[in-house]
Design a protein around this motif. Structure first.
Motif, PDB file in Angstrom:
ATOM      1  N   SER A   2       0.828  -1.202   0.000  1.00  0.00           N
ATOM      2  CA  SER A   2       0.000   0.000   0.000  1.00  0.00           C
ATOM      3  C   SER A   2       0.871   1.265   0.000  1.00  0.00           C
ATOM      4  O   SER A   2       2.051   1.231   0.354  1.00  0.00           O
ATOM      5  N   GLN A   3       0.233   2.358  -0.402  1.00  0.00           N
ATOM      6  CA  GLN A   3       0.939   3.647  -0.414  1.00  0.00           C
ATOM      7  C   GLN A   3       1.437   3.998   0.984  1.00  0.00           C
ATOM      8  O   GLN A   3       2.579   4.440   1.145  1.00  0.00           O
ATOM      9  N   ARG A   4       0.583   3.826   1.948  1.00  0.00           N
ATOM     10  CA  ARG A   4       0.937   4.164   3.331  1.00  0.00           C
ATOM     11  C   ARG A   4       2.149   3.359   3.790  1.00  0.00           C
ATOM     12  O   ARG A   4       3.049   3.888   4.438  1.00  0.00           O
ATOM     13  N   LEU A  41       1.492  13.744  -4.123  1.00  0.00           N
ATOM     14  CA  LEU A  41       0.380  12.831  -4.402  1.00  0.00           C
ATOM     15  C   LEU A  41      -0.879  13.617  -4.772  1.00  0.00           C
ATOM     16  O   LEU A  41      -1.589  13.255  -5.717  1.00  0.00           O
ATOM     17  N   GLN A  51      -2.086   8.066  -8.853  1.00  0.00           N
ATOM     18  CA  GLN A  51      -1.136   8.330  -7.775  1.00  0.00           C
ATOM     19  C   GLN A  51      -0.097   7.223  -7.742  1.00  0.00           C
ATOM     20  O   GLN A  51      -0.432   6.053  -7.611  1.00  0.00           O
ATOM     21  N   ASN A  52       1.166   7.614  -7.873  1.00  0.00           N
ATOM     22  CA  ASN A  52       2.266   6.665  -7.900  1.00  0.00           C
ATOM     23  C   ASN A  52       3.273   7.067  -6.833  1.00  0.00           C
ATOM     24  O   ASN A  52       4.164   7.873  -7.083  1.00  0.00           O
ATOM     25  N   VAL A  53       3.128   6.512  -5.641  1.00  0.00           N
ATOM     26  CA  VAL A  53       3.987   6.896  -4.525  1.00  0.00           C
ATOM     27  C   VAL A  53       5.426   6.456  -4.762  1.00  0.00           C
ATOM     28  O   VAL A  53       6.364   7.150  -4.357  1.00  0.00           O
ATOM     29  N   GLN A  54       5.625   5.343  -5.447  1.00  0.00           N
ATOM     30  CA  GLN A  54       6.992   4.872  -5.688  1.00  0.00           C
ATOM     31  C   GLN A  54       7.757   5.854  -6.578  1.00  0.00           C
ATOM     32  O   GLN A  54       8.924   6.126  -6.353  1.00  0.00           O
TER      33      GLN A  54
END
Length: 185
Positions: A2-4, A41, A51-54
């Motif tokens: 997950s993003q979190r 984000l 949304q691509n946190v990586q």
């Protein structure tokens, strides 16, 4: 993942490398980076992107290198870390919106004031600033009809006051836009 979870892993790793700093300074750096991550984000979402946190975390680079830059900045006074792709994208987006909004607002007000001053010169009875309702309201208008029970406030002084105020606002707007332009570079 997950993003979190990705964000927490990155910030935990960063926190370990910031251990040379006081806890309060390290916590402040962590809060700053976390804020930049969430801003990036939100910008992706606002631009209609997935949304691509990586991708954002990759823009910050290796946590060890990022931490070393912050430690050097805080301990030795070197320039703060620059060039993070994630931060720069957010900064450019916000600055560009602010730049255009400021230009439209500032130059619009300046043009309005200059036009009012010039119209007062050409049509002195139709343009003015009046106080109506026993001073409870002020009316700025271009109208063929005078207002009953209203008193004109500036008279012919409206011409230089409006033109000078418009010029001043245009100049201040230009100065602010120059600063915003530098900030977006």
């Amino acid at each position: 993942m997950s993003q979190r979870t990705l964000i927490n892993q990155y910030l935990t790793s960063l926190s370990l490398y910031l251990s040379r700093l006081d806890k309060s300074e390290a916590d402040e750096v962590i809060r700053e980076i976390e804020s930049h991550i969430h801003d990036a984000l939100e910008l992706q979402l606002a631009n209609g992107q997935t949304q691509n946190v990586q991708e954002i975390l990759d823009g910050f680079g290796d946590p060890r290198q990022l931490a070393n830059q912050y430690v050097e900045h805080i301990v030795n006074g070197t320039p703060p870390p620059k060039g993070f792709n994630a931060i720069q994208k957010v900064k450019r987006g916000v600055t560009k919106s602010l730049f255009f909004s400021m230009a439209i607002f500032g130059y619009g007000i300046a043009a309005f004031l200059i036009v009012i001053g010039l119209c007062k010169l050409l049509m002195p009875d139709a343009v003015g600033v009046w106080s109506a309702s026993q001073g409870n309201s002020i009316i700025i208008t271009l109208s063929e009809h005078s207002y009953p029970q209203a008193q004109e406030l500036f008279g012919y002084w409206l011409i230089p006051v409006a033109i000078l105020a418009g010029g001043f606002i245009a100049r201040v707007t230009t100065s602010v836009l120059v600063v915003l332009k530098r900030a977006s570079s």
